[in-house]
Design a protein around this motif. Sequence first.
Motif, PDB file in Angstrom:
ATOM      1  N   PHE A 139      36.862  39.305  30.210  1.00 16.88           N
ATOM      2  CA  PHE A 139      37.703  38.235  30.757  1.00 16.88           C
ATOM      3  C   PHE A 139      39.086  38.775  31.146  1.00 16.88           C
ATOM      4  O   PHE A 139      39.576  38.514  32.248  1.00 16.88           O
ATOM      5  N   GLU A 140      39.691  39.554  30.254  1.00 14.05           N
ATOM      6  CA  GLU A 140      41.019  40.116  30.536  1.00 14.05           C
ATOM      7  C   GLU A 140      40.960  41.073  31.728  1.00 14.05           C
ATOM      8  O   GLU A 140      41.871  41.104  32.559  1.00 14.05           O
ATOM      9  N   SER A 141      39.900  41.846  31.819  1.00 10.49           N
ATOM     10  CA  SER A 141      39.739  42.788  32.935  1.00 10.49           C
ATOM     11  C   SER A 141      39.607  42.069  34.265  1.00 10.49           C
ATOM     12  O   SER A 141      40.202  42.477  35.271  1.00 10.49           O
ATOM     13  N   ILE A 142      38.825  41.000  34.279  1.00  9.15           N
ATOM     14  CA  ILE A 142      38.622  40.255  35.524  1.00  9.15           C
ATOM     15  C   ILE A 142      39.905  39.523  35.922  1.00  9.15           C
ATOM     16  O   ILE A 142      40.236  39.440  37.109  1.00  9.15           O
ATOM     17  N   LYS A 143      40.653  39.027  34.954  1.00 10.98           N
ATOM     18  CA  LYS A 143      41.951  38.416  35.283  1.00 10.98           C
ATOM     19  C   LYS A 143      42.868  39.456  35.928  1.00 10.98           C
ATOM     20  O   LYS A 143      43.559  39.159  36.905  1.00 10.98           O
ATOM     21  N   ARG A 144      42.856  40.662  35.398  1.00 13.10           N
ATOM     22  CA  ARG A 144      43.683  41.739  35.966  1.00 13.10           C
ATOM     23  C   ARG A 144      43.234  42.073  37.387  1.00 13.10           C
ATOM     24  O   ARG A 144      44.067  42.246  38.289  1.00 13.10           O
ATOM     25  N   ALA A 145      41.933  42.154  37.609  1.00 12.77           N
ATOM     26  CA  ALA A 145      41.411  42.421  38.953  1.00 12.77           C
ATOM     27  C   ALA A 145      41.802  41.296  39.911  1.00 12.77           C
ATOM     28  O   ALA A 145      42.197  41.546  41.057  1.00 12.77           O
ATOM     29  N   ARG A 146      41.687  40.056  39.434  1.00 18.95           N
ATOM     30  CA  ARG A 146      42.088  38.903  40.271  1.00 18.95           C
ATOM     31  C   ARG A 146      43.553  39.034  40.690  1.00 18.95           C
ATOM     32  O   ARG A 146      43.895  38.834  41.855  1.00 18.95           O
ATOM     33  N   ASP A 147      44.410  39.399  39.749  1.00 19.83           N
ATOM     34  CA  ASP A 147      45.838  39.531  40.050  1.00 19.83           C
ATOM     35  C   ASP A 147      46.105  40.705  40.994  1.00 19.83           C
ATOM     36  O   ASP A 147      46.930  40.600  41.906  1.00 19.83           O
ATOM     37  N   THR A 148      45.397  41.796  40.806  1.00 20.88           N
ATOM     38  CA  THR A 148      45.569  42.975  41.658  1.00 20.88           C
ATOM     39  C   THR A 148      45.222  42.669  43.105  1.00 20.88           C
ATOM     40  O   THR A 148      45.916  43.113  44.020  1.00 20.88           O
ATOM     41  N   TYR A 149      44.161  41.914  43.311  1.00 21.67           N
ATOM     42  CA  TYR A 149      43.667  41.659  44.670  1.00 21.67           C
ATOM     43  C   TYR A 149      44.070  40.294  45.213  1.00 21.67           C
ATOM     44  O   TYR A 149      43.569  39.885  46.264  1.00 21.67           O
ATOM     45  N   ALA A 150      44.994  39.630  44.564  1.00 23.77           N
ATOM     46  CA  ALA A 150      45.414  38.294  45.000  1.00 23.77           C
ATOM     47  C   ALA A 150      45.962  38.296  46.425  1.00 23.77           C
ATOM     48  O   ALA A 150      45.879  37.291  47.123  1.00 23.77           O
ATOM     49  N   PHE A 151      46.488  39.412  46.877  1.00 27.59           N
ATOM     50  CA  PHE A 151      47.034  39.504  48.232  1.00 27.59           C
ATOM     51  C   PHE A 151      45.939  39.398  49.301  1.00 27.59           C
ATOM     52  O   PHE A 151      46.226  39.081  50.451  1.00 27.59           O
ATOM     53  N   ALA A 152      44.677  39.646  48.918  1.00 27.46           N
ATOM     54  CA  ALA A 152      43.625  39.745  49.920  1.00 27.46           C
ATOM     55  C   ALA A 152      42.435  38.818  49.712  1.00 27.46           C
ATOM     56  O   ALA A 152      41.710  38.536  50.667  1.00 27.46           O
TER      57      ALA A 152
END
Length: 170
Positions: A139-152
Amino acid sequence: MTDLIIQNAHLATHKTLVNILITDQHIARIEEIADDNANSQDSQSNPAAASYDAQGNFVCGGFYDSHIHLDKACILDRCTIEQENLEEAVEETGKAKEAFTEADVYARASRVIEIARKKGTVGLRTFVETDQKTELRSFESIKRARDTYAFAIDIEICAFAQSGLTRACP
């Protein structure tokens, strides 16, 4: 004021090429253009607007993947497949989940997100297991990925206890 002009675009709904004028991240206007005039009136009177030449290529809205499991993506090489049935898949996935780390899940999820972006995906809904094997690492990893790619890309996370809660409780 127009922010972006997509010039020389092919749309399924128009017989000629068009210019698509974008303002505040929304389509403000679509202008049909004559074959001999690829520049819109707005692009000529608004030189500050960024432009992109679609070169006659088809333009459409992005894709939305409504069901993906980013936490379990790219683990086939970690599973032994012999019977090729759901029961085996659940069992093998359960074994693989025990070794999931935050870095591992993030790296695999990022790889899939990059592929999705390149194929025109603008949003996806991912299901993420929270159980005794993964705790909240996935869950924490996917939240981080979501935040990383939020620009796209827009990523909606649905966390659920796939296994564990109903079995772990007496």
